[in-house]
Design a protein around this motif. Structure first.
Motif, PDB file in Angstrom:
ATOM      1  N   THR A  50      10.509   4.237  -4.187  1.00  0.00           N
ATOM      2  CA  THR A  50      11.335   3.050  -3.713  1.00  0.00           C
ATOM      3  C   THR A  50      10.562   1.742  -3.223  1.00  0.00           C
ATOM      4  O   THR A  50      10.871   0.639  -2.852  1.00  0.00           O
ATOM      5  CB  THR A  50      12.316   3.425  -2.363  1.00  0.00           C
ATOM      6  OG1 THR A  50      11.464   4.133  -1.232  1.00  0.00           O
ATOM      7  CG2 THR A  50      13.169   4.466  -3.006  1.00  0.00           C
ATOM      8  N   ILE A  51       9.065   2.159  -2.913  1.00  0.00           N
ATOM      9  CA  ILE A  51       8.192   1.235  -2.592  1.00  0.00           C
ATOM     10  C   ILE A  51       7.676   0.449  -3.620  1.00  0.00           C
ATOM     11  O   ILE A  51       7.486   0.789  -4.687  1.00  0.00           O
ATOM     12  CB  ILE A  51       6.809   1.880  -1.883  1.00  0.00           C
ATOM     13  CG1 ILE A  51       7.155   2.730  -0.621  1.00  0.00           C
ATOM     14  CG2 ILE A  51       5.782   0.748  -1.580  1.00  0.00           C
ATOM     15  CD1 ILE A  51       5.999   3.433   0.131  1.00  0.00           C
ATOM     16  N   THR A  52       8.001  -0.996  -3.497  1.00  0.00           N
ATOM     17  CA  THR A  52       7.853  -2.011  -4.707  1.00  0.00           C
ATOM     18  C   THR A  52       6.347  -2.648  -4.554  1.00  0.00           C
ATOM     19  O   THR A  52       5.698  -3.199  -5.429  1.00  0.00           O
ATOM     20  CB  THR A  52       8.872  -2.827  -4.560  1.00  0.00           C
ATOM     21  OG1 THR A  52       8.955  -3.570  -3.230  1.00  0.00           O
ATOM     22  CG2 THR A  52      10.196  -2.358  -4.981  1.00  0.00           C
ATOM     23  N   LYS A  53       5.743  -2.659  -3.340  1.00  0.00           N
ATOM     24  CA  LYS A  53       4.723  -3.520  -2.902  1.00  0.00           C
ATOM     25  C   LYS A  53       3.852  -3.023  -1.765  1.00  0.00           C
ATOM     26  O   LYS A  53       4.464  -2.777  -0.950  1.00  0.00           O
ATOM     27  CB  LYS A  53       4.903  -4.784  -2.851  1.00  0.00           C
ATOM     28  CG  LYS A  53       3.216  -5.695  -2.952  1.00  0.00           C
ATOM     29  CD  LYS A  53       3.819  -7.334  -2.774  1.00  0.00           C
ATOM     30  CE  LYS A  53       2.633  -8.064  -2.837  1.00  0.00           C
ATOM     31  NZ  LYS A  53       2.898  -9.420  -2.517  1.00  0.00           N
ATOM     32  N   ILE A  54       2.464  -2.644  -2.006  1.00  0.00           N
ATOM     33  CA  ILE A  54       1.733  -2.204  -0.855  1.00  0.00           C
ATOM     34  C   ILE A  54       0.564  -3.207  -0.827  1.00  0.00           C
ATOM     35  O   ILE A  54      -0.270  -3.542  -1.691  1.00  0.00           O
ATOM     36  CB  ILE A  54       1.134  -1.031  -1.068  1.00  0.00           C
ATOM     37  CG1 ILE A  54       2.237   0.123  -0.946  1.00  0.00           C
ATOM     38  CG2 ILE A  54       0.176  -0.597   0.375  1.00  0.00           C
ATOM     39  CD1 ILE A  54       2.086   1.552  -1.225  1.00  0.00           C
ATOM     40  N   GLU A  55       0.570  -3.900   0.411  1.00  0.00           N
ATOM     41  CA  GLU A  55      -0.465  -5.090   0.508  1.00  0.00           C
ATOM     42  C   GLU A  55      -1.236  -4.896   1.618  1.00  0.00           C
ATOM     43  O   GLU A  55      -0.876  -4.767   2.875  1.00  0.00           O
ATOM     44  CB  GLU A  55       0.160  -6.328   0.454  1.00  0.00           C
ATOM     45  CG  GLU A  55      -0.908  -7.704   0.405  1.00  0.00           C
ATOM     46  CD  GLU A  55       0.009  -8.989   0.439  1.00  0.00           C
ATOM     47  OE1 GLU A  55      -0.576 -10.087   0.257  1.00  0.00           O
ATOM     48  OE2 GLU A  55       0.977  -9.283   0.539  1.00  0.00           O
ATOM     49  N   VAL A  56      -2.456  -4.985   1.647  1.00  0.00           N
ATOM     50  CA  VAL A  56      -3.480  -4.955   2.737  1.00  0.00           C
ATOM     51  C   VAL A  56      -3.681  -6.152   3.223  1.00  0.00           C
ATOM     52  O   VAL A  56      -4.486  -7.112   2.463  1.00  0.00           O
ATOM     53  CB  VAL A  56      -4.965  -4.160   2.308  1.00  0.00           C
ATOM     54  CG1 VAL A  56      -5.918  -4.284   3.486  1.00  0.00           C
ATOM     55  CG2 VAL A  56      -4.521  -2.553   2.039  1.00  0.00           C
ATOM     56  N   LEU A  57      -3.527  -6.426   4.544  1.00  0.00           N
ATOM     57  CA  LEU A  57      -3.799  -7.736   5.134  1.00  0.00           C
ATOM     58  C   LEU A  57      -5.058  -7.993   5.942  1.00  0.00           C
ATOM     59  O   LEU A  57      -5.638  -8.966   5.981  1.00  0.00           O
ATOM     60  CB  LEU A  57      -2.480  -8.218   6.151  1.00  0.00           C
ATOM     61  CG  LEU A  57      -1.103  -7.898   5.562  1.00  0.00           C
ATOM     62  CD1 LEU A  57      -0.016  -8.230   6.793  1.00  0.00           C
ATOM     63  CD2 LEU A  57      -0.749  -8.973   4.557  1.00  0.00           C
ATOM     64  N   ARG A  58      -5.569  -6.923   6.260  1.00  0.00           N
ATOM     65  CA  ARG A  58      -6.683  -6.685   6.967  1.00  0.00           C
ATOM     66  C   ARG A  58      -7.447  -5.272   6.976  1.00  0.00           C
ATOM     67  O   ARG A  58      -6.985  -4.330   7.324  1.00  0.00           O
ATOM     68  CB  ARG A  58      -6.676  -7.250   8.593  1.00  0.00           C
ATOM     69  CG  ARG A  58      -8.232  -7.210   9.129  1.00  0.00           C
ATOM     70  CD  ARG A  58      -8.036  -7.470  10.685  1.00  0.00           C
ATOM     71  NE  ARG A  58      -7.497  -8.842  11.017  1.00  0.00           N
ATOM     72  CZ  ARG A  58      -6.610  -8.886  12.298  1.00  0.00           C
ATOM     73  NH1 ARG A  58      -6.918  -8.114  12.993  1.00  0.00           N
ATOM     74  NH2 ARG A  58      -6.130 -10.221  12.565  1.00  0.00           N
ATOM     75  N   LEU A  59      -8.580  -5.336   6.106  1.00  0.00           N
ATOM     76  CA  LEU A  59      -9.040  -3.858   5.589  1.00  0.00           C
ATOM     77  C   LEU A  59     -10.214  -3.709   6.579  1.00  0.00           C
ATOM     78  O   LEU A  59     -11.176  -4.430   6.759  1.00  0.00           O
ATOM     79  CB  LEU A  59      -9.565  -4.099   4.319  1.00  0.00           C
ATOM     80  CG  LEU A  59     -10.521  -2.824   3.834  1.00  0.00           C
ATOM     81  CD1 LEU A  59      -9.170  -1.451   3.786  1.00  0.00           C
ATOM     82  CD2 LEU A  59     -11.009  -2.639   2.521  1.00  0.00           C
TER      83      LEU A  59
END
Length: 300
Positions: free
Chosen positions: A153-162
């Motif tokens: 069900t997850i459509t997008k995973i984005e890293v904002l600050r690694l």
């Protein structure tokens, strides 16, 4: 009586001599290998073992170290399913302390999707059971969501600050000041230059007054301001801290063996998986180039 004592002494001498002979052999073999390595003929440029480096980026590919949960056939099937899932969705590199944005499908929402932004306070599990927890303070209320990494069900995973933190888990943020867990849902991603190391955030959080959810003073956490924490706990709690310390655990070889996967198995697993991951990275880079490419207009 004297004969038995003399026999035992002889046997003991033989055993001691045998042990010393083994030690001498190992020392001489190590010296020979060091001389061969230091010789200019055999010296070669050292290359990092990329397969062992990937165990920190993709820890979910390693199986459960508990033997009662091990099954080689199931583990291979799960790894193949994980690679197929990674071909559909981009699962970036992240660690505990990384600020992330996760978009998941929700048929009951107006936009049919839900987006949540937060800091990763825990990452655990292996195989298809791998999961991570994001925390954020929304409308002065601490909110946490546990996501399964390979949830369809997850459509997008984005890293904002690694970034990384000083501790492996940040569950103590539940009792820290809200400012350490508050992030805007409109936060823009921060990009690092290619090839740069992952930055380490050495922030030491300040705890709220007690009561707390956990006994954080006993954990030896590096990311908590200890001077301020000692002012919040009672004398009895301070007296109990040394009783719960376990400094001998770092020397417990059997505990380390039972809680980790041997390097030989790690090399074998990532040698099997690394080629597929490399192919996925190449195709993903090509897709990004196609998306960013703008066809020039023809001159009149």
């Amino acid at each position: 009586m004297l004969k038995t004592i003399s026999r035992r002494v002889l046997l003991l001498d033989n055993r001691v001599n045998y042990i010393f002979s083994i030690i001498n052999r190992s020392v001489t073999s190590e010296n020979v290998s060091l001389q061969e390595a230091e010789s200019p003929e055999t010296q070669a440029p050292s290359k990092p073992n990329t397969n062992l480096e990937k165990r920190f980026i993709y820890p979910e590919f390693l199986p459960d170290p508990k033997m009662e949960w091990r099954n080689s056939i199931r583990e291979k099937l799960e790894r193949s399913d994980m690679l197929k899932r990674r071909a559909v969705i981009d699962i970036p590199e992240f660690y505990v302390g990384t600020i992330m944005s996760v978009t998941s499908s929700n048929p009951h929402a107006a936009s049919k999707t839900n987006k949540f932004v937060g800091i990763c306070i825990q990452r655990r599990g292996c195989g298809l059971r791998a999961n991570f927890v994001l925390r954020n303070v929304v409308d002065n209320l601490g909110t946490e969501i546990c996501y399964h990494l390979y949830d369809p069900t997850i459509t997008k995973i984005e890293v904002l600050r690694l970034e990384k933190r000083l501790d492996d888990e940040l569950l103590y943020l539940r009792d820290a000041l809200p400012e350490y867990s508050t992030f805007s849902f409109d936060m823009e991603p921060e990009f690092l230059p290619e090839g740069s190391p992952v930055p380490l955030n050495e922030t030491q959080v300040i705890m709220k007054p007690r009561p707390w959810v956990g006994r954080w003073e006993r954990g030896g956490f590096k990311g908590i301001n200890k001077e301020h924490m000692m002012t919040l706990i009672s004398d009895k709690m301070k007296w109990q801290i040394p009783q719960h310390e376990t400094p001998w655990e770092k020397y417990d070889l059997m505990k380390q063996y039972r809680s980790t996967i041997p390097e030989e198995e790690q090399k074998e697993i990532f040698a099997e998986v690394s080629s597929e991951l490399h192919k996925l990275d190449i195709t993903r880079k090509k897709l990004k180039r196609k998306r960013t490419f703008v066809k020039p207009k023809k001159s009149a």
